[in-house]
Design an enzyme around this catalytic site. Structure first.
Site, mmCIF file in Angstrom:
data_model
loop_
_atom_site.group_PDB
_atom_site.id
_atom_site.type_symbol
_atom_site.label_atom_id
_atom_site.label_comp_id
_atom_site.label_asym_id
_atom_site.label_seq_id
_atom_site.Cartn_x
_atom_site.Cartn_y
_atom_site.Cartn_z
ATOM 1 N N HIS A 137 -7.399 4.577 2.363
ATOM 2 C CA HIS A 137 -6.759 4.332 1.135
ATOM 3 C C HIS A 137 -7.098 5.623 0.159
ATOM 4 C CE1 HIS A 137 -5.758 0.083 1.944
ATOM 5 N NE2 HIS A 137 -6.822 0.142 2.702
ATOM 6 N N ASN A 177 0.612 -1.306 -0.046
ATOM 7 C CA ASN A 177 -0.022 -0.030 -0.025
ATOM 8 C C ASN A 177 0.907 1.167 -0.125
ATOM 9 O OD1 ASN A 177 -2.242 -1.453 0.266
ATOM 10 N ND2 ASN A 177 -2.358 -1.492 2.201
ATOM 11 N N SER A 223 -11.199 -0.899 0.446
ATOM 12 C CA SER A 223 -9.622 -1.563 0.125
ATOM 13 C C SER A 223 -9.597 -2.700 -0.691
ATOM 14 C CB SER A 223 -9.116 -1.481 1.560
ATOM 15 O OG SER A 223 -9.834 -2.776 2.307
ATOM 16 N N GLU A 231 -16.523 3.642 3.955
ATOM 17 C CA GLU A 231 -15.277 4.133 3.608
ATOM 18 C C GLU A 231 -15.269 4.808 2.325
ATOM 19 O OE1 GLU A 231 -12.422 0.600 3.063
ATOM 20 O OE2 GLU A 231 -13.692 -0.521 4.663
ATOM 21 N N LYS A 272 -0.009 4.126 4.724
ATOM 22 C CA LYS A 272 -0.146 3.671 3.257
ATOM 23 C C LYS A 272 0.560 4.748 2.299
ATOM 24 C CE LYS A 272 -4.166 0.961 4.641
ATOM 25 N NZ LYS A 272 -4.019 1.211 6.122
ATOM 26 N N ASP A 303 -14.031 6.344 6.625
ATOM 27 C CA ASP A 303 -12.637 5.804 6.666
ATOM 28 C C ASP A 303 -12.031 6.060 5.385
ATOM 29 O OD1 ASP A 303 -10.477 4.124 6.336
ATOM 30 O OD2 ASP A 303 -11.356 2.606 7.815
ATOM 31 N N HIS A 310 -14.470 -2.101 6.568
ATOM 32 C CA HIS A 310 -13.396 -2.904 7.111
ATOM 33 C C HIS A 310 -13.618 -3.438 8.453
ATOM 34 C CE1 HIS A 310 -8.976 -3.114 8.517
ATOM 35 N NE2 HIS A 310 -8.725 -3.431 7.435
#
Length: 381
Positions: free
Chosen positions: A210, A48, A182, A178, A238, A207, A136
């Protein structure tokens, strides 16, 4: 061997038989989108480190400088003696980066979600909680023991239906999503989610692990500039190249977390070398427009090539591009074939993803070039 060990051994045997065995394998990130494993260099399609900052000399230098200046440890939790002026300065920088009133540092993204969510729910006992089906595992950890109304992935009509059915009579409503998922690499429609949350007087928590560093203005994430989002969680581990996490929110919510969040109150403060690396990343990321553009171009090329070969990429629109295979065995076999050809593309299997959707989760890094993507596509063909 005692009865407990026997149960553990039987459980491990079942995991292995189901194609879900996992083990720790030493690896070492390298420049140009490479990684070292088992004594050889591979093109790395699994890490990542999206912007290549984990190996950037400025992060290493500032981590060392701050370690020499302030020490390698913080000494205590933040509310005892662990708060350094550097913690407050980094939090101010994060808040400015995210466009919020305040921010708070945490040890990791997992810890932040697992600790912040129950602290927020404690402010509104009996709140109705609504979660996207693909959030997640750390969000689920934060919701342990809490009933979730789970809506179909990115299906806002379904969310609205659940809000109307279960939210009206509740003392409060909380929505957790999110910004970039992810394992699928697709995005939430945050403006529409914020509008829906406002219509139902709901709290929206996002979230951004990413998206931070990769998407949004100057890499500030997809939440930046979207009104009506109560709290954003993101990570430095990340695209930001080091470790740790933050939440960005109002000063009111920050004060609530300082006083009620056990994962903040009872853990040692992040150490100075880590703060130095974060500080350097915050210097660099806003100016990395070329790297972000390059990542987007590589991802477009990869998705087009995978589609030509009949792979489902799950609606990906980001630097994360899944190639969904189906069974654990087939996915493991393809991952092994790629490794033999000099490429690391990890096999992601249940319970990380739903049964029947085992996949190669292809994560692009700014150090990759077009030839790397084409080599992967050729190997998959």
């Amino acid at each position: 061997m005692g009865s407990f060990d026997e149960r553990v051994a039987d459980g491990l045997a079942a995991i292995r038989a189901g194609g879900r065995w996992r083990e720790l394998r030493p690896s070492q990130l390298a420049q140009a989108g490479r990684i070292g494993r088992d004594g050889k260099g591979l093109i790395d399609f699994s890490s990542n480190d999206y912007l290549g900052l984990a190996l950037h000399p400025r992060l290493a230098e500032r981590a060392a400088d701050w370690g020499h200046a302030y020490g390698t440890g913080s000494g205590a939790s933040r509310l005892v003696t662990g708060t350094n002026a550097a913690h407050l300065a980094i939090e101010a920088r994060v808040a400015a980066f995210k466009g919020t009133e305040a921010a708070l540092l945490f040890a990791s993204g997992w810890q932040a979600n697992a600790a912040v969510i129950p602290a927020l729910l404690a402010a509104a006992p009996g709140a109705a909680v609504f979660t996207d089906r693909l959030v997640h595992a750390s969000i689920h950890a934060g919701l342990a023991g809490v009933r979730q109304h789970r809506f179909r992935h990115n299906d806002l009509a379904h969310l609205n239906e659940l809000l109307e059915r279960h939210g009206a009579a509740a003392p409060a409503r909380v929505i957790l999503v999110e910004s970039v998922y992810s394992m699928d690499g697709d995005r939430a429609d945050l403006p529409a989610l914020a509008a829906l949350a406002a219509a139902h007087d709901a709290v929206l928590i996002v979230d951004e692990a990413h998206a931070t560093g990769v998407l949004g203005p100057g890499g500030a994430g997809l939440c930046h500039g979207v009104p009506g989002i109560a709290l954003v969680m993101g990570t430095f581990s990340k695209a930001m190249g080091s470790f740790g996490a933050y939440v960005a929110c109002s000063a009111l919510l920050r004060d609530w977390l300082v006083n009620t969040c056990s994962g903040f109150i009872f853990t040692t403060a992040p150490p100075p070398p880590l703060l130095g690396a974060i500080d350097a990343a915050l210097d660099l990321v806003p100016g990395m427009t070329a790297e972000r553009t390059h990542l987007a171009s590589l991802a477009d090329r990869l998705r087009a090539g995978l589609a030509e070969r009949g792979f489902d990429t799950a609606g990906s629109t980001t630097q994360i591009v899944p190639a969904i295979i189906g069974t654990e065995a087939d996915t493991l076999a393809l991952s092994a074939r790629l490794a033999a050809a000099g490429m690391l593309a990890a096999a992601i299997r249940p319970p990380t993803v739903p049964a029947g959707t085992s996949r190669l989760r292809i994560a692009l890094r700014a150090g990759h070039d077009i030839a790397d993507v084409d080599r992967l596509l050729e190997a998959l063909g």
